[in-house]
Design a protein around this motif. Structure first.
Motif, PDB file in Angstrom:
ATOM      1  N   THR A   1       0.720  -1.264  -0.110  1.00 45.36           N
ATOM      2  CA  THR A   1       0.087  -0.066  -0.006  1.00 45.36           C
ATOM      3  C   THR A   1       0.779   1.422  -0.057  1.00 45.36           C
ATOM      4  O   THR A   1       1.738   1.168   0.690  1.00 45.36           O
ATOM      5  N   VAL A   2       0.420   2.096  -0.844  1.00 48.96           N
ATOM      6  CA  VAL A   2       1.138   3.470  -0.833  1.00 48.96           C
ATOM      7  C   VAL A   2       0.221   4.429  -0.992  1.00 48.96           C
ATOM      8  O   VAL A   2      -0.907   4.380  -1.376  1.00 48.96           O
ATOM      9  N   ASP A   3       0.661   5.678  -0.434  1.00 45.58           N
ATOM     10  CA  ASP A   3      -0.256   7.026  -0.362  1.00 45.58           C
ATOM     11  C   ASP A   3       0.435   7.758  -1.290  1.00 45.58           C
ATOM     12  O   ASP A   3       1.668   8.161  -1.175  1.00 45.58           O
ATOM     13  N   GLU A   4      -0.419   8.458  -2.267  1.00 47.76           N
ATOM     14  CA  GLU A   4       0.232   9.430  -3.249  1.00 47.76           C
ATOM     15  C   GLU A   4      -0.058  10.889  -3.072  1.00 47.76           C
ATOM     16  O   GLU A   4      -1.325  11.051  -2.881  1.00 47.76           O
ATOM     17  N   LEU A   5       0.720  11.714  -3.231  1.00 51.68           N
ATOM     18  CA  LEU A   5       0.231  13.223  -3.233  1.00 51.68           C
ATOM     19  C   LEU A   5       0.945  13.989  -4.705  1.00 51.68           C
ATOM     20  O   LEU A   5       1.853  13.792  -5.037  1.00 51.68           O
ATOM     21  N   PHE A   6       0.090  14.610  -5.317  1.00 51.93           N
ATOM     22  CA  PHE A   6       0.395  15.399  -6.669  1.00 51.93           C
ATOM     23  C   PHE A   6      -0.056  16.545  -6.501  1.00 51.93           C
ATOM     24  O   PHE A   6      -0.998  17.206  -5.972  1.00 51.93           O
ATOM     25  N   ILE A   7       1.046  17.577  -6.762  1.00 49.07           N
ATOM     26  CA  ILE A   7       0.872  19.097  -6.612  1.00 49.07           C
ATOM     27  C   ILE A   7       1.116  19.693  -7.897  1.00 49.07           C
ATOM     28  O   ILE A   7       2.173  19.703  -8.481  1.00 49.07           O
ATOM     29  N   ASP A   8       0.252  20.433  -8.577  1.00 46.17           N
ATOM     30  CA  ASP A   8       0.528  21.343  -9.880  1.00 46.17           C
ATOM     31  C   ASP A   8       0.079  22.668  -9.361  1.00 46.17           C
ATOM     32  O   ASP A   8      -1.238  23.122  -9.467  1.00 46.17           O
ATOM     33  N   PRO A   9       1.008  23.535  -8.840  1.00 45.03           N
ATOM     34  CA  PRO A   9       0.374  24.890  -8.299  1.00 45.03           C
ATOM     35  C   PRO A   9      -0.007  25.939  -9.058  1.00 45.03           C
ATOM     36  O   PRO A   9      -1.028  26.368  -8.719  1.00 45.03           O
ATOM     37  N   PHE A  14       1.726  21.287 -16.326  1.00 44.75           N
ATOM     38  CA  PHE A  14       3.075  21.168 -16.439  1.00 44.75           C
ATOM     39  C   PHE A  14       3.628  21.396 -15.214  1.00 44.75           C
ATOM     40  O   PHE A  14       3.300  22.086 -14.466  1.00 44.75           O
ATOM     41  N   ARG A  15       5.034  20.460 -15.145  1.00 51.05           N
ATOM     42  CA  ARG A  15       5.852  21.096 -14.009  1.00 51.05           C
ATOM     43  C   ARG A  15       4.910  20.803 -12.818  1.00 51.05           C
ATOM     44  O   ARG A  15       4.733  22.008 -11.902  1.00 51.05           O
ATOM     45  N   TYR A  16       4.855  19.499 -12.351  1.00 52.41           N
ATOM     46  CA  TYR A  16       4.399  18.924 -10.995  1.00 52.41           C
ATOM     47  C   TYR A  16       4.902  17.972 -10.378  1.00 52.41           C
ATOM     48  O   TYR A  16       6.161  17.456 -10.901  1.00 52.41           O
ATOM     49  N   ILE A  17       4.738  17.850  -9.109  1.00 50.91           N
ATOM     50  CA  ILE A  17       5.302  17.008  -8.235  1.00 50.91           C
ATOM     51  C   ILE A  17       4.552  15.905  -7.681  1.00 50.91           C
ATOM     52  O   ILE A  17       3.470  15.989  -7.674  1.00 50.91           O
ATOM     53  N   GLU A  18       5.281  14.700  -7.588  1.00 49.04           N
ATOM     54  CA  GLU A  18       4.609  13.625  -7.057  1.00 49.04           C
ATOM     55  C   GLU A  18       5.501  13.170  -5.718  1.00 49.04           C
ATOM     56  O   GLU A  18       6.595  12.904  -5.859  1.00 49.04           O
ATOM     57  N   ILE A  19       4.710  12.630  -4.458  1.00 49.59           N
ATOM     58  CA  ILE A  19       5.297  12.191  -3.549  1.00 49.59           C
ATOM     59  C   ILE A  19       4.571  10.953  -2.810  1.00 49.59           C
ATOM     60  O   ILE A  19       3.498  11.168  -2.864  1.00 49.59           O
ATOM     61  N   GLU A  20       5.122  10.057  -2.892  1.00 50.14           N
ATOM     62  CA  GLU A  20       4.591   8.647  -2.533  1.00 50.14           C
ATOM     63  C   GLU A  20       5.330   8.162  -1.039  1.00 50.14           C
ATOM     64  O   GLU A  20       6.399   8.364  -1.029  1.00 50.14           O
ATOM     65  N   ILE A  21       4.440   7.470  -0.234  1.00 51.95           N
ATOM     66  CA  ILE A  21       4.900   7.284   0.934  1.00 51.95           C
ATOM     67  C   ILE A  21       4.104   5.848   1.535  1.00 51.95           C
ATOM     68  O   ILE A  21       3.077   5.773   1.260  1.00 51.95           O
ATOM     69  N   ASN A  22       4.796   4.841   1.793  1.00 50.80           N
ATOM     70  CA  ASN A  22       4.237   3.680   2.467  1.00 50.80           C
ATOM     71  C   ASN A  22       4.441   3.569   3.837  1.00 50.80           C
ATOM     72  O   ASN A  22       4.771   4.568   4.478  1.00 50.80           O
ATOM     73  N   GLY A  25       7.368   4.160   5.831  1.00 49.70           N
ATOM     74  CA  GLY A  25       8.091   5.492   5.834  1.00 49.70           C
ATOM     75  C   GLY A  25       8.777   5.658   4.688  1.00 49.70           C
ATOM     76  O   GLY A  25       9.652   6.818   4.509  1.00 49.70           O
ATOM     77  N   THR A  26       9.072   4.740   3.794  1.00 56.92           N
ATOM     78  CA  THR A  26       9.798   4.822   2.536  1.00 56.92           C
ATOM     79  C   THR A  26       8.946   5.812   1.725  1.00 56.92           C
ATOM     80  O   THR A  26       7.856   5.801   1.275  1.00 56.92           O
ATOM     81  N   VAL A  27       9.837   6.849   1.148  1.00 61.39           N
ATOM     82  CA  VAL A  27       9.447   7.924   0.108  1.00 61.39           C
ATOM     83  C   VAL A  27      10.029   7.810  -1.067  1.00 61.39           C
ATOM     84  O   VAL A  27      11.137   7.261  -1.412  1.00 61.39           O
ATOM     85  N   MET A  28       8.952   8.058  -2.162  1.00 56.00           N
ATOM     86  CA  MET A  28       9.431   7.960  -3.388  1.00 56.00           C
ATOM     87  C   MET A  28       8.977   9.449  -3.821  1.00 56.00           C
ATOM     88  O   MET A  28       7.785   9.613  -3.734  1.00 56.00           O
TER      89      MET A  28
END
Length: 154
Positions: A1-9, A14-22, A25-28
């Motif tokens: 299981t992983v939770d993901e966050l996507f941000i396009d301010p 275009f030019r957005y970030i993705e952060i995944e955490i399981n 506490g492992t981060v991608m």
């Protein structure tokens, strides 16, 4: 299981970030110059420097002898990091950003070694389950124009 966050301010897709955490506490973390379907490639060298995270687990991770009841993740991401990475301004009163949250979960079953993905009759893993904060109408998180919108206020 992983939770993901996507941000396009700036919401331009275009030019957005993705952060995944399981739950461990492992981060991608990665940066996208544009979505995959528009020729984008994940920049895995990008790091969410300065991000703080906390994991709360109700149960024990990867312990097949007990029953877990869930886990949560909290993140604090510096606005400076987001602004610097995407070229967007820090949010002000009334600013709106495109954002989405996703949880990806594979159906698992116990085996002699712990857990493995459940498989169908042909021996291939069953498809993952996906939950999102803002429904998109398709299973593809890299469609920023379909993400939800948050508005900043004091």
């Amino acid at each position: 299981t992983v939770d993901e966050l996507f941000i396009d301010p700036d919401g331009d897709t275009f030019r957005y970030i993705e952060i995944e955490i399981n739950a461990l506490g492992t981060v991608m973390d990665l940066f996208m110059d544009k979505p995959y379907k528009k020729g984008g490639r994940a920049d895995l060298s990008w790091n969410a420097t300065g991000m703080q995270k906390a994991i709360g687990i109700r149960g024990t991770v990867n312990e097949p002898g007990d029953k877990d009841s869930g886990w949560i993740v909290e993140m604090a991401i510096p606005f400076d990091l987001i602004a610097q990475s995407t070229g967007a301004s820090k949010p002000e009163q009334g600013s709106q950003w495109r954002i989405n949250f996703s949880r990806v979960e594979w159906l698992m079953e116990k085996d002699a070694k712990g857990y493995r993905k459940k498989t169908g009759p042909e021996g291939k893993p069953l498809p993952e389950q996906n939950w999102v904060w803002s429904p998109q109408g398709l299973i593809d998180m890299h469609v920023p124009e379909r993400w939800g919108v948050i508005r900043f206020r004091n």
